[in-house]
Design a protein around this motif. Structure first.
Motif, PDB file in Angstrom:
ATOM      1  N   LYS A   5      13.488 -18.702  12.979  1.00  0.00           N
ATOM      2  CA  LYS A   5      12.288 -19.393  12.513  1.00  0.00           C
ATOM      3  C   LYS A   5      12.123 -19.172  11.011  1.00  0.00           C
ATOM      4  O   LYS A   5      12.721 -18.273  10.426  1.00  0.00           O
ATOM      5  CB  LYS A   5      11.057 -18.884  13.265  1.00  0.00           C
ATOM      6  N   ALA A   6      11.285 -19.989  10.393  1.00  0.00           N
ATOM      7  CA  ALA A   6      11.066 -19.924   8.951  1.00  0.00           C
ATOM      8  C   ALA A   6      10.504 -18.565   8.533  1.00  0.00           C
ATOM      9  O   ALA A   6       9.592 -18.035   9.183  1.00  0.00           O
ATOM     10  CB  ALA A   6      10.113 -21.025   8.519  1.00  0.00           C
ATOM     11  N   LEU A   7      11.039 -18.012   7.442  1.00  0.00           N
ATOM     12  CA  LEU A   7      10.538 -16.741   6.922  1.00  0.00           C
ATOM     13  C   LEU A   7       9.225 -16.905   6.171  1.00  0.00           C
ATOM     14  O   LEU A   7       8.509 -15.936   5.960  1.00  0.00           O
ATOM     15  CB  LEU A   7      11.577 -16.084   6.007  1.00  0.00           C
ATOM     16  N   PHE A   8       8.914 -18.142   5.786  1.00  0.00           N
ATOM     17  CA  PHE A   8       7.665 -18.405   5.077  1.00  0.00           C
ATOM     18  C   PHE A   8       6.967 -19.597   5.710  1.00  0.00           C
ATOM     19  O   PHE A   8       7.582 -20.625   5.935  1.00  0.00           O
ATOM     20  CB  PHE A   8       7.925 -18.636   3.593  1.00  0.00           C
ATOM     21  N   THR A   9       5.684 -19.423   5.987  1.00  0.00           N
ATOM     22  CA  THR A   9       4.917 -20.468   6.663  1.00  0.00           C
ATOM     23  C   THR A   9       3.886 -21.123   5.750  1.00  0.00           C
ATOM     24  O   THR A   9       3.295 -22.128   6.130  1.00  0.00           O
ATOM     25  CB  THR A   9       4.180 -19.884   7.882  1.00  0.00           C
ATOM     26  N   GLY A  10       3.629 -20.530   4.593  1.00  0.00           N
ATOM     27  CA  GLY A  10       2.613 -21.088   3.703  1.00  0.00           C
ATOM     28  C   GLY A  10       1.203 -20.840   4.180  1.00  0.00           C
ATOM     29  O   GLY A  10       0.273 -21.500   3.741  1.00  0.00           O
ATOM     30  N   ALA A  11       1.047 -19.868   5.076  1.00  0.00           N
ATOM     31  CA  ALA A  11      -0.269 -19.532   5.621  1.00  0.00           C
ATOM     32  C   ALA A  11      -0.377 -18.021   5.762  1.00  0.00           C
ATOM     33  O   ALA A  11       0.631 -17.338   5.945  1.00  0.00           O
ATOM     34  CB  ALA A  11      -0.463 -20.195   6.984  1.00  0.00           C
ATOM     35  N   PRO A  12      -1.603 -17.488   5.678  1.00  0.00           N
ATOM     36  CA  PRO A  12      -1.773 -16.051   5.892  1.00  0.00           C
ATOM     37  C   PRO A  12      -1.330 -15.647   7.289  1.00  0.00           C
ATOM     38  O   PRO A  12      -1.450 -16.415   8.241  1.00  0.00           O
ATOM     39  CB  PRO A  12      -3.284 -15.824   5.715  1.00  0.00           C
ATOM     40  N   LEU A  13      -0.839 -14.440   7.394  1.00  0.00           N
ATOM     41  CA  LEU A  13      -0.329 -13.891   8.635  1.00  0.00           C
ATOM     42  C   LEU A  13      -1.309 -12.834   9.145  1.00  0.00           C
ATOM     43  O   LEU A  13      -1.580 -11.857   8.452  1.00  0.00           O
ATOM     44  CB  LEU A  13       1.047 -13.271   8.361  1.00  0.00           C
ATOM     45  N   ALA A  14      -1.875 -13.044  10.343  1.00  0.00           N
ATOM     46  CA  ALA A  14      -2.792 -12.064  10.935  1.00  0.00           C
ATOM     47  C   ALA A  14      -1.960 -10.964  11.589  1.00  0.00           C
ATOM     48  O   ALA A  14      -1.117 -11.238  12.446  1.00  0.00           O
ATOM     49  CB  ALA A  14      -3.696 -12.729  11.965  1.00  0.00           C
ATOM     50  N   ALA A  59      -6.271 -18.785   2.148  1.00  0.00           N
ATOM     51  CA  ALA A  59      -5.274 -19.685   2.741  1.00  0.00           C
ATOM     52  C   ALA A  59      -4.654 -20.583   1.683  1.00  0.00           C
ATOM     53  O   ALA A  59      -3.432 -20.813   1.683  1.00  0.00           O
ATOM     54  CB  ALA A  59      -5.915 -20.514   3.852  1.00  0.00           C
ATOM     55  N   ARG A  60      -5.457 -21.076   0.778  1.00  0.00           N
ATOM     56  CA  ARG A  60      -4.944 -21.929  -0.294  1.00  0.00           C
ATOM     57  C   ARG A  60      -3.996 -21.136  -1.203  1.00  0.00           C
ATOM     58  O   ARG A  60      -2.940 -21.634  -1.616  1.00  0.00           O
ATOM     59  CB  ARG A  60      -6.109 -22.522  -1.090  1.00  0.00           C
ATOM     60  N   ALA A  61      -4.358 -19.890  -1.493  1.00  0.00           N
ATOM     61  CA  ALA A  61      -3.489 -19.040  -2.321  1.00  0.00           C
ATOM     62  C   ALA A  61      -2.156 -18.791  -1.619  1.00  0.00           C
ATOM     63  O   ALA A  61      -1.098 -18.830  -2.250  1.00  0.00           O
ATOM     64  CB  ALA A  61      -4.191 -17.720  -2.632  1.00  0.00           C
ATOM     65  N   ALA A  62      -2.198 -18.566  -0.305  1.00  0.00           N
ATOM     66  CA  ALA A  62      -0.956 -18.363   0.452  1.00  0.00           C
ATOM     67  C   ALA A  62      -0.079 -19.603   0.375  1.00  0.00           C
ATOM     68  O   ALA A  62       1.138 -19.509   0.164  1.00  0.00           O
ATOM     69  CB  ALA A  62      -1.270 -18.020   1.899  1.00  0.00           C
ATOM     70  N   ALA A  63      -0.676 -20.774   0.523  1.00  0.00           N
ATOM     71  CA  ALA A  63       0.090 -22.024   0.481  1.00  0.00           C
ATOM     72  C   ALA A  63       0.724 -22.237  -0.892  1.00  0.00           C
ATOM     73  O   ALA A  63       1.850 -22.741  -0.988  1.00  0.00           O
ATOM     74  CB  ALA A  63      -0.811 -23.201   0.843  1.00  0.00           C
ATOM     75  N   GLU A  64       0.033 -21.835  -1.941  1.00  0.00           N
ATOM     76  CA  GLU A  64       0.534 -22.058  -3.296  1.00  0.00           C
ATOM     77  C   GLU A  64       1.511 -20.984  -3.764  1.00  0.00           C
ATOM     78  O   GLU A  64       2.427 -21.281  -4.534  1.00  0.00           O
ATOM     79  CB  GLU A  64      -0.641 -22.121  -4.276  1.00  0.00           C
ATOM     80  N   LEU A  65       1.325 -19.751  -3.320  1.00  0.00           N
ATOM     81  CA  LEU A  65       2.065 -18.635  -3.912  1.00  0.00           C
ATOM     82  C   LEU A  65       3.203 -18.073  -3.053  1.00  0.00           C
ATOM     83  O   LEU A  65       4.022 -17.320  -3.565  1.00  0.00           O
ATOM     84  CB  LEU A  65       1.094 -17.514  -4.297  1.00  0.00           C
ATOM     85  N   GLU A  66       3.234 -18.404  -1.762  1.00  0.00           N
ATOM     86  CA  GLU A  66       4.418 -18.018  -1.004  1.00  0.00           C
ATOM     87  C   GLU A  66       5.573 -18.849  -1.525  1.00  0.00           C
ATOM     88  O   GLU A  66       5.357 -20.008  -1.886  1.00  0.00           O
ATOM     89  CB  GLU A  66       4.218 -18.297   0.499  1.00  0.00           C
ATOM     90  N   PRO A  67       6.768 -18.360  -1.597  1.00  0.00           N
ATOM     91  CA  PRO A  67       7.320 -17.141  -1.029  1.00  0.00           C
ATOM     92  C   PRO A  67       7.387 -15.958  -1.989  1.00  0.00           C
ATOM     93  O   PRO A  67       8.095 -14.997  -1.734  1.00  0.00           O
ATOM     94  CB  PRO A  67       8.728 -17.574  -0.637  1.00  0.00           C
ATOM     95  N   ASP A  82       2.105 -12.736 -10.220  1.00  0.00           N
ATOM     96  CA  ASP A  82       2.837 -12.762 -11.490  1.00  0.00           C
ATOM     97  C   ASP A  82       3.190 -11.353 -11.956  1.00  0.00           C
ATOM     98  O   ASP A  82       4.265 -11.130 -12.523  1.00  0.00           O
ATOM     99  CB  ASP A  82       2.026 -13.474 -12.572  1.00  0.00           C
ATOM    100  N   ARG A  83       2.314 -10.422 -11.689  1.00  0.00           N
ATOM    101  CA  ARG A  83       2.533  -9.039 -12.140  1.00  0.00           C
ATOM    102  C   ARG A  83       3.510  -8.274 -11.253  1.00  0.00           C
ATOM    103  O   ARG A  83       4.340  -7.509 -11.756  1.00  0.00           O
ATOM    104  CB  ARG A  83       1.190  -8.320 -12.171  1.00  0.00           C
ATOM    105  N   PHE A  84       3.447  -8.471  -9.934  1.00  0.00           N
ATOM    106  CA  PHE A  84       4.178  -7.599  -9.026  1.00  0.00           C
ATOM    107  C   PHE A  84       5.362  -8.239  -8.283  1.00  0.00           C
ATOM    108  O   PHE A  84       6.188  -7.521  -7.726  1.00  0.00           O
ATOM    109  CB  PHE A  84       3.221  -7.018  -7.971  1.00  0.00           C
ATOM    110  N   ALA A  85       5.451  -9.555  -8.251  1.00  0.00           N
ATOM    111  CA  ALA A  85       6.521 -10.194  -7.475  1.00  0.00           C
ATOM    112  C   ALA A  85       7.857 -10.025  -8.189  1.00  0.00           C
ATOM    113  O   ALA A  85       7.935 -10.076  -9.414  1.00  0.00           O
ATOM    114  CB  ALA A  85       6.223 -11.679  -7.273  1.00  0.00           C
ATOM    115  N   PRO A  86       8.930  -9.863  -7.410  1.00  0.00           N
ATOM    116  CA  PRO A  86      10.259  -9.775  -8.009  1.00  0.00           C
ATOM    117  C   PRO A  86      10.648 -11.122  -8.613  1.00  0.00           C
ATOM    118  O   PRO A  86      10.192 -12.175  -8.170  1.00  0.00           O
ATOM    119  CB  PRO A  86      11.180  -9.414  -6.849  1.00  0.00           C
ATOM    120  N   ALA A  87      11.502 -11.063  -9.621  1.00  0.00           N
ATOM    121  CA  ALA A  87      11.993 -12.288 -10.249  1.00  0.00           C
ATOM    122  C   ALA A  87      12.809 -13.084  -9.239  1.00  0.00           C
ATOM    123  O   ALA A  87      13.586 -12.516  -8.481  1.00  0.00           O
ATOM    124  CB  ALA A  87      12.830 -11.952 -11.462  1.00  0.00           C
TER     125      ALA A  87
END
Length: 148
Positions: free
Chosen positions: A34-43, A80-88, A141-146
């Motif tokens: 299955k997809a590793l990224f869904t674009g939605a928060p994970l409970a 939820a909007r932030a998850a959709a925009e900032l994943e993966p 922007d500060r913590f995600a790997p390149a």
């Protein structure tokens, strides 16, 4: 040389290894396919939260919340909007503090919504109360790997 990242599957919690440059190529889990990224928060509950915290290299942006909390409900669509925009570039997680009191105690959550960013298994940033998506973007922007 390719930078490899560990990404925990949002479906089966398997730890996957993939090149950072492939994060945006809709990668799939090696175990469940299955997809590793869904674009939605994970409970997540405590056990699954601990797997994602220990097993992944992406920042975890966590919303500690409760169903009865009005500000938490107001925060939900923003998160939820932030998850959709900032994943993966990061994993967005929701933890219900009523269902997971041990996590609430572990991180000394006294007011909700409480927002935290975890990097390398440790809290790297936090904010209490309602937030705007700009905070999440700054954390990513500060913590995600390149990824290039």
């Amino acid at each position: 040389m390719t930078d490899l990242l560990h990404v925990v599957c949002p479906h089966c919690d398997a730890r996957n290894r993939l090149p950072a440059a492939r994060l945006r190529e809709a990668p799939k889990c090696g175990r469940c396919q299955k997809a590793l990224f869904t674009g939605a928060p994970l409970a997540l509950d405590q056990a699954r939260f601990d797997k994602h915290l220990a097993g992944g290299d992406l920042p975890l942006i966590v919303d500690f919340w409760a169903e009865w909390c009005g500000p938490c409900r107001a925060m939900a669509p923003i998160f939820a909007r932030a998850a959709a925009e900032l994943e993966p570039r990061a994993r967005f997680i929701k933890v219900d503090v009523d269902a997971n009191p041990a996590l609430q105690q572990r991180y000394r959550i006294q007011g909700i919504p409480a927002l935290m960013c975890f990097v390398g298994g440790k809290a790297a940033a936090q904010q209490a109360g309602l937030s705007d998506p700009g905070v999440f973007r700054q954390w990513v922007d500060r913590f995600a790997p390149a990824t290039t």
